[in-house]
Design a protein around this motif. Structure first.
Motif, mmCIF file in Angstrom:
data_model
loop_
_atom_site.group_PDB
_atom_site.id
_atom_site.type_symbol
_atom_site.label_atom_id
_atom_site.label_comp_id
_atom_site.label_asym_id
_atom_site.label_seq_id
_atom_site.Cartn_x
_atom_site.Cartn_y
_atom_site.Cartn_z
ATOM 1 N N HIS A 195 0.861 -1.181 0.000
ATOM 2 C CA HIS A 195 0.000 0.000 0.000
ATOM 3 C C HIS A 195 0.900 1.234 0.000
ATOM 4 O O HIS A 195 2.058 1.165 0.430
ATOM 5 C CB HIS A 195 -0.854 0.084 1.269
ATOM 6 C CG HIS A 195 -1.937 -0.932 1.375
ATOM 7 N ND1 HIS A 195 -3.093 -0.871 0.642
ATOM 8 C CD2 HIS A 195 -2.044 -2.046 2.150
ATOM 9 C CE1 HIS A 195 -3.870 -1.895 0.962
ATOM 10 N NE2 HIS A 195 -3.245 -2.626 1.873
ATOM 11 N N THR A 196 0.344 2.340 -0.407
ATOM 12 C CA THR A 196 0.948 3.637 -0.106
ATOM 13 C C THR A 196 -0.032 4.358 0.815
ATOM 14 O O THR A 196 -1.239 4.117 0.759
ATOM 15 C CB THR A 196 1.214 4.483 -1.374
ATOM 16 O OG1 THR A 196 -0.029 4.770 -2.023
ATOM 17 C CG2 THR A 196 2.151 3.744 -2.328
ATOM 18 N N ASP A 248 -3.537 5.537 0.309
ATOM 19 C CA ASP A 248 -3.568 6.196 -0.991
ATOM 20 C C ASP A 248 -3.659 5.255 -2.178
ATOM 21 O O ASP A 248 -4.243 5.621 -3.197
ATOM 22 C CB ASP A 248 -2.348 7.108 -1.119
ATOM 23 C CG ASP A 248 -2.311 8.140 0.006
ATOM 24 O OD1 ASP A 248 -3.385 8.625 0.414
ATOM 25 O OD2 ASP A 248 -1.207 8.448 0.489
ATOM 26 N N SER A 249 -3.080 4.067 -2.086
ATOM 27 C CA SER A 249 -3.161 3.121 -3.199
ATOM 28 C C SER A 249 -2.783 1.722 -2.737
ATOM 29 O O SER A 249 -2.252 1.534 -1.641
ATOM 30 C CB SER A 249 -2.252 3.554 -4.359
ATOM 31 O OG SER A 249 -0.881 3.412 -4.018
ATOM 32 N N THR A 250 -3.076 0.766 -3.595
ATOM 33 C CA THR A 250 -2.720 -0.639 -3.364
ATOM 34 C C THR A 250 -2.024 -1.141 -4.631
ATOM 35 O O THR A 250 -2.615 -1.864 -5.430
ATOM 36 C CB THR A 250 -3.986 -1.478 -3.064
ATOM 37 O OG1 THR A 250 -4.687 -0.864 -1.990
ATOM 38 C CG2 THR A 250 -3.622 -2.896 -2.661
ATOM 39 N N PRO A 251 -0.769 -0.727 -4.816
ATOM 40 C CA PRO A 251 -0.089 -1.112 -6.055
ATOM 41 C C PRO A 251 0.306 -2.589 -6.069
ATOM 42 O O PRO A 251 0.545 -3.191 -5.020
ATOM 43 C CB PRO A 251 1.157 -0.230 -6.062
ATOM 44 C CG PRO A 251 1.418 0.075 -4.628
ATOM 45 C CD PRO A 251 0.067 0.111 -3.967
ATOM 46 N N ASP A 304 4.706 3.829 -8.860
ATOM 47 C CA ASP A 304 3.799 3.417 -7.778
ATOM 48 C C ASP A 304 4.276 3.864 -6.401
ATOM 49 O O ASP A 304 3.514 3.787 -5.434
ATOM 50 C CB ASP A 304 3.622 1.903 -7.774
ATOM 51 C CG ASP A 304 2.717 1.418 -8.896
ATOM 52 O OD1 ASP A 304 1.940 2.229 -9.443
ATOM 53 O OD2 ASP A 304 2.798 0.216 -9.219
#
Length: 182
Positions: free
Chosen positions: A108-109, A127-130, A149
Motif C-alpha cells: 500500500h501507499t 492512498d493506493s494498493t499497487p 507506484d
C-alpha cells in the motif's frame, strides 16, 4: 539490549522527532520478525525500484497470533518530510483490500500525520494498493515496484520500520500507528 536493538530504537526516536510528532512515544515491543535491522531502497532503472528489509527473525508468510491481534502489521519505508509511506502489510482481521495477495503480504501507499492518544502516528489516508513483486526469504523481504507506484523517490526514504495499526479514537481516521521495537 543489543547494538542492533539500540539502533532500531534510535531510528524510531529519530523518525518521531523528525516528523514533529508528540514527544510521548508509544513505541511497543514486537516480534523480531517485524523489527528492522537493515534496509535498502534503490532505483534499478527509470521504471523499477527494489526495496528490501532484513529483520531479526524469519518473516512468516501467513498471519501469526501477533499479526492477527492487530488490525494491520507491516514494514514501512518512509519519507519523513512528507509523511508518505510505502508499506508491505498483512492484515487478516481487517479484511481483504488487495487483488494481489489479499490474505498474505501486499503493498500500500499511505500518508501519516503526527501521533495522538497512544499512537506514534495517525493514518491520514490509504492512498493506493499497487501490485508489486514480493519475495520473502528467511528474515528478508524484498519488493520490486514500479517507480511510478512509489509515493516518493527512493532517495527520499529517511527511515524503515516495522509497525502495527490499531484503532485509536484520538486520530481523525480512527487508526493509530505504533513503531515496533524488540
Amino acid at each position: 539490549m543489543t547494538s542492533k536493538q539500540m539502533i532500531g530504537s534510535l531510528i524510531a526516536i529519530v523518525v518521531v522527532s523528525l516528523v514533529g510528532l508528540n514527544t510521548a512515544m508509544a513505541i511497543i515491543p514486537g516480534p523480531s520478525y517485524l523489527v528492522v535491522s537493515a534496509s535498502t531502497a534503490d532505483s534499478q532503472n527509470s521504471n523499477l525500484a527494489k526495496l528490501s528489509v532484513t529483520t531479526g527473525d524469519s518473516i512468516p508468510r501467513k498471519p501469526t497470533s501477533f499479526i492477527s491481534s492487530h488490525a494491520v502489521a507491516g514494514i514501512a519505508w518512509a519519507d519523513l518530510d512528507t509523511g508518505k509511506v510505502f508499506v508491505a502489510t498483512i492484515h487478516p482481521t481487517l479484511g481483504r483490500d488487495s487483488n494481489q495477495n489479499p490474505d498474505s503480504w501486499h503493498t500500500h501507499t499511505a500518508t501519516l500525520t503526527g501521533g495522538a492518544g497512544s499512537a506514534d502516528f495517525c493514518v491520514a489516508s490509504i492512498d493506493s494498493t499497487p501490485t508489486a513483486g514480493i519475495s520473502i526469504k528467511d528474515n528478508t523481504i524484498s519488493i520490486n515496484a514500479k517507480q511510478s507506484d512509489l509515493p516518493f523517490a527512493t532517495s527520499d526514504i529517511d527511515a524503515t520500520v516495522g509497525f502495527v495499526i490499531d484503532p485509536e479514537g484520538a486520530c481523525a481516521s480512527g487508526l493509530g500507528v505504533n513503531v515496533l521495537t524488540p
